[in-house]
Design a protein around this motif. Structure first.
Motif, PDB file in Angstrom:
ATOM      1  N   ALA A  84       0.819  -1.208   0.000  1.00 37.29           N
ATOM      2  CA  ALA A  84       0.000   0.000   0.000  1.00 37.29           C
ATOM      3  C   ALA A  84       0.857   1.265   0.000  1.00 37.29           C
ATOM      4  O   ALA A  84       1.590   1.515   0.953  1.00 37.29           O
ATOM      5  CB  ALA A  84      -0.917   0.000   1.230  1.00 37.29           C
ATOM      6  N   ALA A  85       0.781   2.014  -1.073  1.00 41.82           N
ATOM      7  CA  ALA A  85       1.554   3.264  -1.186  1.00 41.82           C
ATOM      8  C   ALA A  85       1.072   4.043  -2.408  1.00 41.82           C
ATOM      9  O   ALA A  85       0.523   3.461  -3.343  1.00 41.82           O
ATOM     10  CB  ALA A  85       3.045   2.964  -1.328  1.00 41.82           C
ATOM     11  N   PHE A  86       1.295   5.341  -2.366  1.00 43.66           N
ATOM     12  CA  PHE A  86       1.082   6.153  -3.569  1.00 43.66           C
ATOM     13  C   PHE A  86       2.315   6.000  -4.450  1.00 43.66           C
ATOM     14  O   PHE A  86       3.433   5.856  -3.931  1.00 43.66           O
ATOM     15  CB  PHE A  86       0.896   7.625  -3.197  1.00 43.66           C
ATOM     16  N   LYS A  87       2.137   6.076  -5.776  1.00 49.20           N
ATOM     17  CA  LYS A  87       3.265   5.728  -6.648  1.00 49.20           C
ATOM     18  C   LYS A  87       3.462   6.621  -7.870  1.00 49.20           C
ATOM     19  O   LYS A  87       4.230   6.274  -8.768  1.00 49.20           O
ATOM     20  CB  LYS A  87       3.126   4.270  -7.094  1.00 49.20           C
ATOM     21  N   ALA A  88       2.786   7.762  -7.901  1.00 52.24           N
ATOM     22  CA  ALA A  88       2.950   8.614  -9.087  1.00 52.24           C
ATOM     23  C   ALA A  88       4.068   9.630  -8.836  1.00 52.24           C
ATOM     24  O   ALA A  88       3.952  10.506  -7.962  1.00 52.24           O
ATOM     25  CB  ALA A  88       1.643   9.318  -9.412  1.00 52.24           C
ATOM     26  N   VAL A  89       5.122   9.487  -9.618  1.00 55.66           N
ATOM     27  CA  VAL A  89       6.318  10.309  -9.419  1.00 55.66           C
ATOM     28  C   VAL A  89       5.982  11.807  -9.513  1.00 55.66           C
ATOM     29  O   VAL A  89       6.319  12.590  -8.623  1.00 55.66           O
ATOM     30  CB  VAL A  89       7.396   9.923 -10.453  1.00 55.66           C
ATOM     31  N   GLY A  90       5.285  12.204 -10.576  1.00 54.13           N
ATOM     32  CA  GLY A  90       4.973  13.622 -10.818  1.00 54.13           C
ATOM     33  C   GLY A  90       4.109  14.197  -9.705  1.00 54.13           C
ATOM     34  O   GLY A  90       4.358  15.305  -9.205  1.00 54.13           O
ATOM     35  N   GLU A  91       3.102  13.433  -9.313  1.00 53.08           N
ATOM     36  CA  GLU A  91       2.199  13.873  -8.241  1.00 53.08           C
ATOM     37  C   GLU A  91       2.974  14.085  -6.937  1.00 53.08           C
ATOM     38  O   GLU A  91       2.695  15.007  -6.168  1.00 53.08           O
ATOM     39  CB  GLU A  91       1.122  12.801  -8.037  1.00 53.08           C
ATOM     40  N   SER A  92       3.989  13.234  -6.719  1.00 54.89           N
ATOM     41  CA  SER A  92       4.754  13.341  -5.473  1.00 54.89           C
ATOM     42  C   SER A  92       5.585  14.618  -5.446  1.00 54.89           C
ATOM     43  O   SER A  92       5.872  15.161  -4.381  1.00 54.89           O
ATOM     44  CB  SER A  92       5.651  12.110  -5.279  1.00 54.89           C
ATOM     45  N   VAL A  93       5.966  15.113  -6.635  1.00 58.06           N
ATOM     46  CA  VAL A  93       6.724  16.361  -6.701  1.00 58.06           C
ATOM     47  C   VAL A  93       5.783  17.523  -6.365  1.00 58.06           C
ATOM     48  O   VAL A  93       6.151  18.463  -5.668  1.00 58.06           O
ATOM     49  CB  VAL A  93       7.350  16.553  -8.109  1.00 58.06           C
ATOM     50  N   GLU A  94       4.534  17.429  -6.845  1.00 56.86           N
ATOM     51  CA  GLU A  94       3.573  18.499  -6.590  1.00 56.86           C
ATOM     52  C   GLU A  94       3.027  18.470  -5.162  1.00 56.86           C
ATOM     53  O   GLU A  94       2.673  19.493  -4.612  1.00 56.86           O
ATOM     54  CB  GLU A  94       2.382  18.372  -7.556  1.00 56.86           C
ATOM     55  N   ASN A  95       2.937  17.291  -4.597  1.00 56.25           N
ATOM     56  CA  ASN A  95       2.325  17.170  -3.268  1.00 56.25           C
ATOM     57  C   ASN A  95       3.155  16.241  -2.375  1.00 56.25           C
ATOM     58  O   ASN A  95       2.713  15.153  -1.999  1.00 56.25           O
ATOM     59  CB  ASN A  95       0.890  16.638  -3.424  1.00 56.25           C
ATOM     60  N   PRO A  96       4.368  16.701  -2.030  1.00 54.33           N
ATOM     61  CA  PRO A  96       5.267  15.810  -1.285  1.00 54.33           C
ATOM     62  C   PRO A  96       4.719  15.369   0.067  1.00 54.33           C
ATOM     63  O   PRO A  96       4.893  14.226   0.456  1.00 54.33           O
ATOM     64  CB  PRO A  96       6.546  16.643  -1.108  1.00 54.33           C
ATOM     65  N   LEU A  97       4.010  16.286   0.768  1.00 52.52           N
ATOM     66  CA  LEU A  97       3.540  15.921   2.111  1.00 52.52           C
ATOM     67  C   LEU A  97       2.545  14.771   2.060  1.00 52.52           C
ATOM     68  O   LEU A  97       2.543  13.895   2.923  1.00 52.52           O
ATOM     69  CB  LEU A  97       2.922  17.142   2.809  1.00 52.52           C
ATOM     70  N   MET A  98       1.733  14.782   0.997  1.00 56.20           N
ATOM     71  CA  MET A  98       0.778  13.680   0.839  1.00 56.20           C
ATOM     72  C   MET A  98       1.527  12.347   0.720  1.00 56.20           C
ATOM     73  O   MET A  98       1.121  11.336   1.283  1.00 56.20           O
ATOM     74  CB  MET A  98      -0.035  13.944  -0.428  1.00 56.20           C
ATOM     75  N   TYR A  99       2.655  12.371   0.005  1.00 53.81           N
ATOM     76  CA  TYR A  99       3.440  11.142  -0.200  1.00 53.81           C
ATOM     77  C   TYR A  99       4.162  10.716   1.073  1.00 53.81           C
ATOM     78  O   TYR A  99       4.143   9.556   1.458  1.00 53.81           O
ATOM     79  CB  TYR A  99       4.404  11.308  -1.392  1.00 53.81           C
ATOM     80  N   TYR A 100       4.823  11.693   1.744  1.00 51.63           N
ATOM     81  CA  TYR A 100       5.528  11.324   2.976  1.00 51.63           C
ATOM     82  C   TYR A 100       4.527  10.828   4.019  1.00 51.63           C
ATOM     83  O   TYR A 100       4.761   9.828   4.697  1.00 51.63           O
ATOM     84  CB  TYR A 100       6.342  12.513   3.509  1.00 51.63           C
ATOM     85  N   GLU A 296      10.667  15.630 -26.227  1.00 51.71           N
ATOM     86  CA  GLU A 296      11.669  15.973 -25.200  1.00 51.71           C
ATOM     87  C   GLU A 296      11.773  14.893 -24.133  1.00 51.71           C
ATOM     88  O   GLU A 296      10.803  14.188 -23.864  1.00 51.71           O
ATOM     89  CB  GLU A 296      11.226  17.262 -24.492  1.00 51.71           C
ATOM     90  N   ARG A 297      12.912  14.840 -23.485  1.00 50.62           N
ATOM     91  CA  ARG A 297      13.067  13.953 -22.331  1.00 50.62           C
ATOM     92  C   ARG A 297      12.056  14.334 -21.251  1.00 50.62           C
ATOM     93  O   ARG A 297      11.675  15.505 -21.153  1.00 50.62           O
ATOM     94  CB  ARG A 297      14.457  14.100 -21.726  1.00 50.62           C
ATOM     95  N   ARG A 298      11.667  13.363 -20.430  1.00 51.44           N
ATOM     96  CA  ARG A 298      10.796  13.648 -19.288  1.00 51.44           C
ATOM     97  C   ARG A 298      11.680  13.966 -18.085  1.00 51.44           C
ATOM     98  O   ARG A 298      12.636  13.223 -17.816  1.00 51.44           O
ATOM     99  CB  ARG A 298       9.929  12.415 -19.012  1.00 51.44           C
ATOM    100  N   ALA A 299      11.353  15.035 -17.374  1.00 54.75           N
ATOM    101  CA  ALA A 299      12.192  15.437 -16.235  1.00 54.75           C
ATOM    102  C   ALA A 299      12.282  14.303 -15.218  1.00 54.75           C
ATOM    103  O   ALA A 299      11.282  13.655 -14.913  1.00 54.75           O
ATOM    104  CB  ALA A 299      11.589  16.674 -15.575  1.00 54.75           C
ATOM    105  N   GLY A 300      13.480  14.083 -14.728  1.00 54.78           N
ATOM    106  CA  GLY A 300      13.651  13.105 -13.642  1.00 54.78           C
ATOM    107  C   GLY A 300      13.917  11.683 -14.104  1.00 54.78           C
ATOM    108  O   GLY A 300      14.214  10.821 -13.282  1.00 54.78           O
ATOM    109  N   ASP A 301      13.785  11.408 -15.417  1.00 58.00           N
ATOM    110  CA  ASP A 301      14.027  10.039 -15.898  1.00 58.00           C
ATOM    111  C   ASP A 301      15.509   9.693 -15.873  1.00 58.00           C
ATOM    112  O   ASP A 301      16.353  10.528 -16.206  1.00 58.00           O
ATOM    113  CB  ASP A 301      13.543   9.886 -17.353  1.00 58.00           C
ATOM    114  N   VAL A 302      15.829   8.446 -15.523  1.00 63.78           N
ATOM    115  CA  VAL A 302      17.206   8.002 -15.688  1.00 63.78           C
ATOM    116  C   VAL A 302      17.379   7.512 -17.122  1.00 63.78           C
ATOM    117  O   VAL A 302      16.419   7.167 -17.798  1.00 63.78           O
ATOM    118  CB  VAL A 302      17.617   6.906 -14.669  1.00 63.78           C
ATOM    119  N   GLU A 303      18.639   7.521 -17.567  1.00 66.17           N
ATOM    120  CA  GLU A 303      18.908   7.150 -18.959  1.00 66.17           C
ATOM    121  C   GLU A 303      18.758   5.644 -19.176  1.00 66.17           C
ATOM    122  O   GLU A 303      18.067   5.188 -20.081  1.00 66.17           O
ATOM    123  CB  GLU A 303      20.340   7.568 -19.303  1.00 66.17           C
ATOM    124  N   GLN A 304      19.426   4.871 -18.326  1.00 74.63           N
ATOM    125  CA  GLN A 304      19.334   3.429 -18.503  1.00 74.63           C
ATOM    126  C   GLN A 304      19.569   2.691 -17.195  1.00 74.63           C
ATOM    127  O   GLN A 304      20.409   3.070 -16.388  1.00 74.63           O
ATOM    128  CB  GLN A 304      20.300   2.931 -19.568  1.00 74.63           C
TER     129      GLN A 304
END
Ligand code: UFG
Length: 342
Positions: A84-100, A296-304
């Motif tokens: 059980a956890a939230f898992k959307a990377v982008g949403e976590s950037v916008e609403n960090p407290l909700m994720y923590y 364009e690349r998506r922000a925060g993505d790793v290359e490989q």
């Protein structure tokens, strides 16, 4: 023969539901807790239908310790698998407290109740995200982790630390952290699969939604990476293979085998595929075209990144068995089922 009762938090979700099926089929009794914030109750019925077994389900939010406590009193759990956890990377950037708040408080509640009720085994869903952009490939469990880019990733790193410290401090507590690479696919029954709410977060639902015509074209994020075809590389792991890794982790705890109180395993195929390769493989495996455009690349993505899976093979006796084609076809069958397409 019943092997014991396992509390599966987030058991109505994508990985949780597939794991519940594999656990039941392996002889475990499963109690599912899910707040249905990113899943549907119909998944519980589907699990029961696949396994021909009624499933105990409680609509409970794991941040609600009192409600969880009642369940620990009601059932005699032998172990917990905590999804059980939230898992959307982008949403976590916008609403960090909700994720923590959600991801960490849920885990702390679970661990406190485990210690209080003497439930001493936990399997935790961690992520390859803890490696960040790795300096060496493939990554082993000994590859240093890097500071995560998103609050979501940080919750996974912090969760690993919280569990590691707890396993060190509370005698008898045992943990297995499974670092998932990129899960995809669906159950071969066609009854459960990925159910993204609104806009998906991950690549394969985007591919299948584009193939079925819901989306005009797939955006491929980045064509200028230092990879053979310029698109990013990941290790795509079949969700049923991934689910089975939890069963073998459970068996390991039950039999008392293990090298330390807290063990970590990479769960992937060991093979890296680029986004473009995956799209073309989907087209070949299903015969359906996927219109795409490189953007364009998506922000925060790793290359490989891809996994060295030898530790899981040697210690758990676990290996991915399903081919990428097979899994892509399962994902496609599931998408068509969702949309009522023949
Ligand atoms: N991608 C596209 N187009 C899309 C969607 C994704 O090109 O429409 C690309 C991404 O840029 C990335 C690859 O496909 O290169 C895989 O992307 P996903 O979003 O499916 O997966 P990620 O590797 O970004 O995410 C996975 C897990 C997350 C975890 C993350 C961090 O699914 O839960 O790793 O490592 F947070």
């Amino acid at each position: 023969m019943e092997k014991g009762t396992i509390l599966v938090t987030g058991g109505a979700g994508f990985i949780g539901s597939h794991t519940a099926v594999e656990l039941i089929e392996a002889g475990y009794r499963v109690v599912i807790v899910d707040d249905l914030s990113n899943s549907q109750e119909s998944v519980i019925e589907a699990i029961a239908e696949i396994t021909h077994t009624p499933v105990d389900f409680y609509e409970v939010d794991c941040t609600d310790k009192e409600a969880l406590n009642e369940l620990f009193f009601k059932h005699k759990f032998n172990a917990v698998i905590h999804f059980a956890a939230f898992k959307a990377v982008g949403e976590s950037v916008e609403n960090p407290l909700m994720y923590y708040h959600n991801n960490l408080l849920s885990l702390i509640n679970i661990l406190e109740l485990m210690v209080e009720h003497e439930v001493m085994n936990i399997v935790f869903s961690s992520s390859a995200t803890v490696y960040g952009e790795p300096d060496e490939l493939p990554v082993t469990e000994a590859t240093p982790t890097k500071p995560a880019h998103s609050p979501y990733g940080k919750t996974k790193q912090m969760a690993e630390d919280i569990i590691r410290d707890s396993a060190r401090a509370y005698p008898g507590l045992r943990a297995i952290l499974l670092r998932y690479f990129n899960p995809f696919g669906a159950h071969p029954s066609g009854l459960i699969g990925e159910l993204p709410r609104g806009v998906p977060n991950n690549l394969v639902p985007f591919i299948t939604q584009t193939a079925v015509g819901i989306r005009k074209e797939l955006s491929i994020f980045g064509g200028d990476y230092h990879t053979p075809d310029g698109s990013a590389i990941r290790d795509y792991i079949d969700v049923v293979d991934l689910a089975q890794a939890h069963v073998v982790a459970m068996e390991r705890m039950r039999s008392g085998v293990g090298k330390s109180a807290c063990e970590v395993f990479n769960i992937g195929t060991g093979q890296g595929l680029s986004v473009l390769e995956l799209v073309h493989q989907f087209e070949r495996a299903t015969g359906v075209k996927v219109p795409y455009r490189v953007v364009e690349r998506r922000a925060g993505d790793v290359e490989q990144i891809w996994a060295d899976t030898s530790l899981a093979a040697n210690e758990l006796g676990w290996k991915a068995t399903r081919s990428t084609d097979q899994t892509l076809r399962a994902a496609w069958a599931w998408e068509k089922h969702l949309r009522g397409v023949k």
